[in-house]
Design a protein around this motif. Sequence first.
Motif, PDB file in Angstrom:
ATOM      1  N   TYR A   9       0.834  -1.204   0.000  1.00 56.18           N
ATOM      2  CA  TYR A   9       0.000   0.000   0.000  1.00 56.18           C
ATOM      3  C   TYR A   9       0.869   1.253   0.000  1.00 56.18           C
ATOM      4  O   TYR A   9       1.825   1.305   0.737  1.00 56.18           O
ATOM      5  CB  TYR A   9      -0.918   0.016   1.231  1.00 56.18           C
ATOM      6  N   PRO A  10       0.603   2.218  -0.828  1.00 54.73           N
ATOM      7  CA  PRO A  10      -0.535   2.424  -1.711  1.00 54.73           C
ATOM      8  C   PRO A  10      -0.284   1.994  -3.156  1.00 54.73           C
ATOM      9  O   PRO A  10      -1.112   2.252  -4.022  1.00 54.73           O
ATOM     10  CB  PRO A  10      -0.746   3.933  -1.628  1.00 54.73           C
ATOM     11  N   MET A  11       0.823   1.329  -3.443  1.00 55.09           N
ATOM     12  CA  MET A  11       1.115   0.944  -4.822  1.00 55.09           C
ATOM     13  C   MET A  11       0.233  -0.190  -5.314  1.00 55.09           C
ATOM     14  O   MET A  11      -0.138  -0.248  -6.482  1.00 55.09           O
ATOM     15  CB  MET A  11       2.583   0.528  -4.975  1.00 55.09           C
ATOM     16  N   CYS A  12      -0.091  -1.110  -4.442  1.00 59.14           N
ATOM     17  CA  CYS A  12      -0.852  -2.294  -4.815  1.00 59.14           C
ATOM     18  C   CYS A  12      -1.967  -2.515  -3.795  1.00 59.14           C
ATOM     19  O   CYS A  12      -1.743  -2.414  -2.600  1.00 59.14           O
ATOM     20  CB  CYS A  12       0.097  -3.495  -4.854  1.00 59.14           C
ATOM     21  N   HIS A  13      -3.156  -2.810  -4.288  1.00 58.36           N
ATOM     22  CA  HIS A  13      -4.317  -3.011  -3.420  1.00 58.36           C
ATOM     23  C   HIS A  13      -4.732  -4.475  -3.428  1.00 58.36           C
ATOM     24  O   HIS A  13      -4.798  -5.102  -4.487  1.00 58.36           O
ATOM     25  CB  HIS A  13      -5.488  -2.137  -3.882  1.00 58.36           C
ATOM     26  N   GLN A  14      -5.005  -5.023  -2.260  1.00 58.23           N
ATOM     27  CA  GLN A  14      -5.470  -6.384  -2.007  1.00 58.23           C
ATOM     28  C   GLN A  14      -4.570  -7.450  -2.608  1.00 58.23           C
ATOM     29  O   GLN A  14      -4.964  -8.593  -2.780  1.00 58.23           O
ATOM     30  CB  GLN A  14      -6.933  -6.578  -2.408  1.00 58.23           C
ATOM     31  N   GLY A  15      -3.349  -7.095  -2.931  1.00 58.11           N
ATOM     32  CA  GLY A  15      -2.384  -8.075  -3.412  1.00 58.11           C
ATOM     33  C   GLY A  15      -2.350  -8.292  -4.904  1.00 58.11           C
ATOM     34  O   GLY A  15      -1.431  -8.917  -5.418  1.00 58.11           O
ATOM     35  N   ASP A  16      -3.360  -7.765  -5.624  1.00 57.20           N
ATOM     36  CA  ASP A  16      -3.376  -8.029  -7.061  1.00 57.20           C
ATOM     37  C   ASP A  16      -3.925  -6.895  -7.932  1.00 57.20           C
ATOM     38  O   ASP A  16      -4.121  -7.072  -9.122  1.00 57.20           O
ATOM     39  CB  ASP A  16      -4.155  -9.316  -7.345  1.00 57.20           C
ATOM     40  N   ILE A  17      -4.162  -5.736  -7.343  1.00 53.30           N
ATOM     41  CA  ILE A  17      -4.646  -4.594  -8.132  1.00 53.30           C
ATOM     42  C   ILE A  17      -3.628  -3.462  -8.025  1.00 53.30           C
ATOM     43  O   ILE A  17      -3.463  -2.858  -6.959  1.00 53.30           O
ATOM     44  CB  ILE A  17      -6.021  -4.101  -7.649  1.00 53.30           C
ATOM     45  N   LEU A  18      -2.952  -3.192  -9.120  1.00 56.34           N
ATOM     46  CA  LEU A  18      -1.950  -2.129  -9.150  1.00 56.34           C
ATOM     47  C   LEU A  18      -2.648  -0.776  -9.217  1.00 56.34           C
ATOM     48  O   LEU A  18      -3.548  -0.566 -10.031  1.00 56.34           O
ATOM     49  CB  LEU A  18      -1.035  -2.317 -10.363  1.00 56.34           C
ATOM     50  N   ASP A  19      -2.262   0.149  -8.338  1.00 55.84           N
ATOM     51  CA  ASP A  19      -2.856   1.485  -8.328  1.00 55.84           C
ATOM     52  C   ASP A  19      -2.415   2.226  -9.590  1.00 55.84           C
ATOM     53  O   ASP A  19      -1.224   2.237  -9.924  1.00 55.84           O
ATOM     54  CB  ASP A  19      -2.390   2.251  -7.090  1.00 55.84           C
ATOM     55  N   PRO A  20      -3.361   2.858 -10.326  1.00 54.18           N
ATOM     56  CA  PRO A  20      -3.002   3.522 -11.571  1.00 54.18           C
ATOM     57  C   PRO A  20      -2.064   4.719 -11.393  1.00 54.18           C
ATOM     58  O   PRO A  20      -1.327   5.066 -12.317  1.00 54.18           O
ATOM     59  CB  PRO A  20      -4.343   3.964 -12.158  1.00 54.18           C
ATOM     60  N   ASP A  21      -2.069   5.347 -10.241  1.00 53.23           N
ATOM     61  CA  ASP A  21      -1.190   6.487 -10.008  1.00 53.23           C
ATOM     62  C   ASP A  21       0.059   6.093  -9.226  1.00 53.23           C
ATOM     63  O   ASP A  21       1.174   6.290  -9.678  1.00 53.23           O
ATOM     64  CB  ASP A  21      -1.941   7.597  -9.254  1.00 53.23           C
ATOM     65  N   PHE A  22      -0.115   5.529  -8.050  1.00 52.95           N
ATOM     66  CA  PHE A  22       1.020   5.217  -7.182  1.00 52.95           C
ATOM     67  C   PHE A  22       1.769   3.945  -7.588  1.00 52.95           C
ATOM     68  O   PHE A  22       2.895   3.726  -7.172  1.00 52.95           O
ATOM     69  CB  PHE A  22       0.552   5.082  -5.733  1.00 52.95           C
ATOM     70  N   GLY A  23       1.138   3.104  -8.393  1.00 53.19           N
ATOM     71  CA  GLY A  23       1.749   1.834  -8.765  1.00 53.19           C
ATOM     72  C   GLY A  23       2.674   1.876  -9.957  1.00 53.19           C
ATOM     73  O   GLY A  23       3.285   0.856 -10.302  1.00 53.19           O
ATOM     74  N   LYS A  24       2.795   3.010 -10.593  1.00 55.23           N
ATOM     75  CA  LYS A  24       3.653   3.107 -11.785  1.00 55.23           C
ATOM     76  C   LYS A  24       5.075   2.680 -11.454  1.00 55.23           C
ATOM     77  O   LYS A  24       5.660   3.128 -10.469  1.00 55.23           O
ATOM     78  CB  LYS A  24       3.633   4.525 -12.340  1.00 55.23           C
ATOM     79  N   GLY A  25       5.616   1.767 -12.271  1.00 51.36           N
ATOM     80  CA  GLY A  25       6.971   1.277 -12.056  1.00 51.36           C
ATOM     81  C   GLY A  25       7.069   0.128 -11.074  1.00 51.36           C
ATOM     82  O   GLY A  25       8.148  -0.317 -10.731  1.00 51.36           O
ATOM     83  N   HIS A  26       5.918  -0.372 -10.595  1.00 56.11           N
ATOM     84  CA  HIS A  26       5.886  -1.479  -9.642  1.00 56.11           C
ATOM     85  C   HIS A  26       5.034  -2.617 -10.183  1.00 56.11           C
ATOM     86  O   HIS A  26       4.261  -2.441 -11.115  1.00 56.11           O
ATOM     87  CB  HIS A  26       5.289  -1.030  -8.298  1.00 56.11           C
ATOM     88  N   ALA A  27       5.173  -3.773  -9.569  1.00 60.48           N
ATOM     89  CA  ALA A  27       4.308  -4.929  -9.827  1.00 60.48           C
ATOM     90  C   ALA A  27       3.834  -5.439  -8.470  1.00 60.48           C
ATOM     91  O   ALA A  27       4.589  -5.419  -7.498  1.00 60.48           O
ATOM     92  CB  ALA A  27       5.066  -6.007 -10.573  1.00 60.48           C
ATOM     93  N   CYS A  28       2.596  -5.912  -8.410  1.00 59.43           N
ATOM     94  CA  CYS A  28       2.076  -6.415  -7.130  1.00 59.43           C
ATOM     95  C   CYS A  28       2.899  -7.594  -6.615  1.00 59.43           C
ATOM     96  O   CYS A  28       2.943  -7.833  -5.415  1.00 59.43           O
ATOM     97  CB  CYS A  28       0.607  -6.793  -7.274  1.00 59.43           C
TER      98      CYS A  28
END
Length: 70
Positions: A9-28
């Motif tokens: 959190y906040p890059m990935c939600h519930q273990g499998d949903i990548l946040d469209p803003d904070f998740g850039k450059g990351h993988a769950c």
Amino acid sequence: MQRGVNFGYPMCHQGDILDPDFGKGHACSEFAAPLLKLGPHVAPIGVHFYRGDMFPGEYKNRLFIAEKGS
């Protein structure tokens, strides 16, 4: 469970949903997966680690979660 585990959190939600803003450059897959998914339309409003002797033994050292939602 060990200290310092990163659940994403906040890059990935519930273990499998990548946040469209904070998740850039990351993988769950970079983060630890949650042990339990609570489901849609609920929110935990209280948690308690049970260490008593009032309930059967399988409840000892378990987490009780009070939820609010539909």
